[in-house]
Design an enzyme around this catalytic site. Structure first.
Site, short mmCIF file in Angstrom:
data_model
loop_
_atom_site.label_atom_id
_atom_site.label_comp_id
_atom_site.label_asym_id
_atom_site.label_seq_id
_atom_site.Cartn_x
_atom_site.Cartn_y
_atom_site.Cartn_z
N GLY A 249 2.14 -3.55 4.54
CA GLY A 249 1.01 -3.43 3.63
C GLY A 249 1.12 -4.21 2.33
O GLY A 249 0.39 -3.90 1.38
N LYS A 251 0.26 -7.44 1.72
CA LYS A 251 -0.99 -8.16 1.47
C LYS A 251 -2.14 -7.18 1.23
O LYS A 251 -3.04 -7.45 0.43
CB LYS A 251 -1.30 -9.10 2.63
CG LYS A 251 -0.33 -10.28 2.74
CD LYS A 251 -0.76 -11.24 3.85
CE LYS A 251 0.21 -12.42 3.94
NZ LYS A 251 1.55 -12.01 4.41
N CYS A 361 3.67 -17.23 9.29
CA CYS A 361 4.74 -17.82 8.48
C CYS A 361 5.64 -18.68 9.37
O CYS A 361 6.86 -18.57 9.35
CB CYS A 361 5.55 -16.74 7.76
SG CYS A 361 6.30 -15.51 8.84
#
Length: 420
Positions: A249, A251, A361
């Site tokens: 959580g 972001k 990523c």
């Protein structure tokens, strides 16, 4: 009867930082754990002084970052049957001898004592090897599997050498800070340097969790490239946002701090527990839903959707160097297949005229441009759209961009898709 050691000859107990570092490395290199959670757990249990905790951290991450060159230096002196425990201890000792400022004689003494006391390796072998070992001349690219080095060359062209060299540097601490957070950190003696994309680079005077800024919810660790994914959505104030594959959580918290009404979705309930604790610390709120995003999700569509999909993490080798020791091309293909399914699930969750940001990523083309291009070919109601201006350095990558992982910034692929 065992005779006591002669006066002046009693072995010196091994430094606890080296003992801890080597044992963490054994877990990581055997595949039992990733470096960050293994090290965090070990340091929490050991309660080492700050200096020793710092040494243990340097040993773990430095040995993993330089694993290929360290192994090349040691290979001529070890036979094929050398036990993994012996390898691990010698890799750590060689890293400290070649890359830290510890005097060579002290390195030999410390690791011989550790080998003897912890029964990890024959002390005579450790003594002989660490006295003789010398650096094996290699380039930063040689610290990567060849196929992965080629991936970075294809992704970043003339900047690839700088990227691969940057992955060998220690990861700085990036914090998203309020003005009050900056003030309290500086009052405690920490150094705060303005960074990019809303993240500041911080050198702490004490452990992060002991700072007033962290305890009072004025600080959130996050890499600038992760904040770029949030920025790619544009203005979220007053908007309902779906945060898909939201993990712990982080972001979601950054979106909520910007005024969004956030619903965060992840398949692992344990991550929601971490998210709840963090949101409470920050005095923020988000709705949390547990769901496997390879299948349909029954929620009302939103105008803004972020899918930060699980990936191989090749853009985070600075903070997760063990990835390069484990990842294979097959692993990349498996991740890309999962991401494609999740992107397909995300499509109907975007309302007409809405925006879907897809990010990973990782810098492999299979997980970034290829996934998005295949999605656009099968979803004609979506088109690639321009990204808002990003502060982090980035280069074009098909229908999106790649952030450039230098100077402590992670490598992310980010694409912004508009539903017609």
């Amino acid at each position: 009867m065992t005779r006591p050691p002669p006066p002046g000859r009693r072995p010196v107990p091994p430094n606890p930082a080296r003992d801890l570092g080597v044992r963490v490395l054994m877990r990581v290199m055997s595949g039992d754990s990733f470096a960050a959670p293994a090290l965090d757990t070990a340091l929490h249990a050991a309660q080492l002084p700050a200096r020793d905790a710092g040494l243990a951290t340097h040993l773990v991450y430095g040995t993993l970052r330089h694993h290929a060159s360290l192994r090349a230096a040691l290979t001529p002196m070890l036979d094929a049957g050398t036990h993994p425990k012996v390898w691990t201890l010698l890799l750590a000792g060689t890293f400290e001898k070649l890359y830290l400022d510890t005097p060579a004689h002290a390195v030999v003494s410390e690791y011989v004592n550790l080998a003897r006391d912890a029964r990890l390796a024959p002390p005579g072998l450790v003594n002989a090897v660490l006295r003789r070992v010398e650096a094996a001349p290699v380039s930063p690219a040689s610290e990567l599997p060849e196929w992965l080095a080629d991936t970075f060359r294809d992704a970043y062209g003339s900047q690839a050498d700088d990227v691969m060299a940057s992955f060998l540097d220690p990861q700085p601490l990036w914090l998203s800070l309020s003005d009050a957070g900056v003030a309290t950190l500086e009052a405690e003696g920490s150094l705060v340097t303005p960074g990019v994309q809303g993240a500041d680079r911080v050198e702490l005077s004490r452990p992060l969790r002991e700072t007033e800024a962290y305890r009072t919810g004025q600080a959130q660790p996050i890499n600038p490239a992760s904040l770029a994914c949030v920025a790619a959505l544009g203005d979220v104030n007053g908007q309902r946002v779906l945060d898909l594959a939201g993990g712990a959580g982080i972001k979601a918290a950054m979106l909520a701090a910007r005024g969004a009404d956030v619903t965060s979705v992840d398949v692992q309930p344990g991550r929601h527990a971490a998210a709840r604790r963090n949101l409470k610390r920050l005095n923020l709120h988000a709705t949390l839903i547990t769901h496997d995003l390879t299948g349909p999700l029954d929620v009302e569509p939103a105008a803004l959707v972020l899918l930060d999909a699980p990936c191989t993490g090749t853009g985070t080798l600075r903070s997760h160097p063990e990835i390069k020791l484990r990842l294979t091309p097959d692993g990349v293909e498996q991740a890309a297949a999962l991401q494609a399914r999740m992107l397909h699930t995300a499509a109907p969750l975007v309302s007409a005229g809405g925006t879907l940001v897809y990010s990973v990523c990782s810098v492999t083309p299979q997980e970034g441009p290829d996934v998005v291009e295949a999605f656009l070919n099968t979803h004609p109601d979506f088109r690639a759209a321009d990204l808002p201006a990003l502060d982090v350095p980035h280069v074009p990558a098909g229908p999106g961009v790649l952030t450039v992982p230098v100077d402590g910034i992670d490598g992310f692929f980010i694409a912004r898709l508009q539903r017609r």
